[in-house]
Design a protein around this motif. Structure first.
Motif, PDB file in Angstrom:
ATOM      1  N   GLN A 165      -4.305   5.807  -8.130  1.00 43.36           N
ATOM      2  CA  GLN A 165      -4.822   4.447  -8.288  1.00 43.36           C
ATOM      3  C   GLN A 165      -4.228   3.813  -9.534  1.00 43.36           C
ATOM      4  O   GLN A 165      -4.348   4.358 -10.639  1.00 43.36           O
ATOM      5  N   GLY A 166      -3.593   2.660  -9.382  1.00 43.11           N
ATOM      6  CA  GLY A 166      -3.181   1.854 -10.522  1.00 43.11           C
ATOM      7  C   GLY A 166      -4.235   0.813 -10.827  1.00 43.11           C
ATOM      8  O   GLY A 166      -5.264   0.712 -10.150  1.00 43.11           O
ATOM      9  N   ASP A 167      -3.984  -0.002 -11.833  1.00 40.62           N
ATOM     10  CA  ASP A 167      -4.920  -1.072 -12.160  1.00 40.62           C
ATOM     11  C   ASP A 167      -4.941  -2.141 -11.070  1.00 40.62           C
ATOM     12  O   ASP A 167      -5.982  -2.748 -10.816  1.00 40.62           O
ATOM     13  N   GLU A 168      -3.783  -2.375 -10.436  1.00 38.59           N
ATOM     14  CA  GLU A 168      -3.675  -3.464  -9.475  1.00 38.59           C
ATOM     15  C   GLU A 168      -3.875  -3.028  -8.037  1.00 38.59           C
ATOM     16  O   GLU A 168      -4.350  -3.807  -7.212  1.00 38.59           O
ATOM     17  N   ARG A 169      -3.507  -1.782  -7.707  1.00 37.79           N
ATOM     18  CA  ARG A 169      -3.527  -1.351  -6.315  1.00 37.79           C
ATOM     19  C   ARG A 169      -3.419   0.167  -6.243  1.00 37.79           C
ATOM     20  O   ARG A 169      -2.984   0.806  -7.194  1.00 37.79           O
ATOM     21  N   PRO A 170      -3.762   0.769  -5.090  1.00 37.41           N
ATOM     22  CA  PRO A 170      -3.450   2.181  -4.865  1.00 37.41           C
ATOM     23  C   PRO A 170      -1.967   2.346  -4.533  1.00 37.41           C
ATOM     24  O   PRO A 170      -1.332   1.456  -3.954  1.00 37.41           O
ATOM     25  N   HIS A 171      -1.443   3.525  -4.871  1.00 39.52           N
ATOM     26  CA  HIS A 171      -0.046   3.869  -4.620  1.00 39.52           C
ATOM     27  C   HIS A 171      -0.026   5.178  -3.836  1.00 39.52           C
ATOM     28  O   HIS A 171      -0.581   6.188  -4.288  1.00 39.52           O
ATOM     29  N   HIS A 193      -1.739   2.349 -16.467  1.00 36.40           N
ATOM     30  CA  HIS A 193      -1.190   3.560 -17.078  1.00 36.40           C
ATOM     31  C   HIS A 193      -0.243   4.320 -16.145  1.00 36.40           C
ATOM     32  O   HIS A 193       0.334   5.323 -16.543  1.00 36.40           O
ATOM     33  N   LEU A 194      -0.090   3.822 -14.921  1.00 38.04           N
ATOM     34  CA  LEU A 194       0.772   4.487 -13.942  1.00 38.04           C
ATOM     35  C   LEU A 194       2.210   3.996 -14.071  1.00 38.04           C
ATOM     36  O   LEU A 194       2.470   2.780 -14.070  1.00 38.04           O
ATOM     37  N   PHE A 195       3.131   4.943 -14.150  1.00 36.65           N
ATOM     38  CA  PHE A 195       4.563   4.666 -14.117  1.00 36.65           C
ATOM     39  C   PHE A 195       5.136   5.330 -12.876  1.00 36.65           C
ATOM     40  O   PHE A 195       4.833   6.499 -12.591  1.00 36.65           O
ATOM     41  N   VAL A 196       5.937   4.602 -12.108  1.00 38.02           N
ATOM     42  CA  VAL A 196       6.601   5.151 -10.927  1.00 38.02           C
ATOM     43  C   VAL A 196       8.097   4.950 -11.074  1.00 38.02           C
ATOM     44  O   VAL A 196       8.555   3.840 -11.380  1.00 38.02           O
TER      45      VAL A 196
END
Length: 218
Positions: free
Chosen positions: A144-150, A21-24
């Motif tokens: 936190q994203g699904d794949e990794r922390p940002h 759900h994270l967009f950067v």
């Protein structure tokens, strides 16, 4: 969507990426090549803008399609705050930051942020991490994203080392202590790092150099 590389040119095209759900969105502005980021929730459309560096019209354009919760500052150095009035007054977006940089900010923040706070951004939660050294009020933002922390590190952590502590041995110790305890000591190697200038990195790429950084000083 183009493949995300983390390399953007000042006032050139931005780059977008998604992780759950994270967009950067990453873009760079003006002669200091300041990176500015949009942290967005793809479910609700809520977003944070990271650093009101310059070119407020361009920053507002980067936020189109999102509902900005606030603009959050990594620190108060002049090259990171030049769009403050255009974002706050013309854009109606509050600017938040740490009280330790109050003397550097061009005006008072709308909300003072503290270490450990968790900012809701739609379905996301953005953690505020205070690591003084580059400035007294330097903040990093972790999501936190699904794949990794940002990790949005401002001028506290770059590829190749910590931010400038301007010849102060005490501030170099503080920035290294903070990075080792709050960042490298708790986050995995896959954590993606988005700095205040230049290309991205990961904690895994930088971790082998911690002792070297501490010994070299700044």
């Amino acid at each position: 969507m183009r493949e995300y590389t983390g390399h953007v040119e000042p006032d050139g095209d931005w780059q977008d990426r998604r992780d759950g759900h994270l967009f950067v969105r990453k873009l760079a502005v003006e002669e200091m090549a300041n990176n500015v980021y949009v942290i967005g929730c793809t479910v609700t459309g809520d977003a944070l803008l990271v650093d009101v560096a310059a070119r407020p019209d361009r920053l507002r354009h980067a936020l189109e399609g999102f509902e900005p919760v606030a603009a959050v500052q990594t620190h108060g150095h002049w090259d990171h705050v030049r769009a403050w009035d255009g974002i706050r007054d013309d854009g109606g977006i509050e600017v938040w930051g740490h009280a330790g940089d109050a003397a550097l900010f061009p005006r008072a923040v709308d909300r003072e942020l503290s270490d450990g706070e968790r900012l809701p951004v739609g379905d996301l939660e953005v953690e505020v991490i205070h690591v003084p050294g580059h400035t007294e009020g330097s903040l990093l933002y972790l999501v936190q994203g699904d794949e990794r922390p940002h990790l949005f590190s401002g001028d506290t952590l770059f590829p190749g080392g910590p931010g400038n502590t301007f010849g102060s041995a005490d501030n170099h110790r503080r920035i290294m202590d903070g990075l080792e305890a709050k960042i490298f000591g708790r986050l995995p190697d896959g954590t993606w790092v988005y700095p205040g200038h230049g290309d991205d990195t990961t904690l895994g790429a930088e971790r082998p150099h911690l002792r070297e950084w501490r010994e070299r000083g700044w």
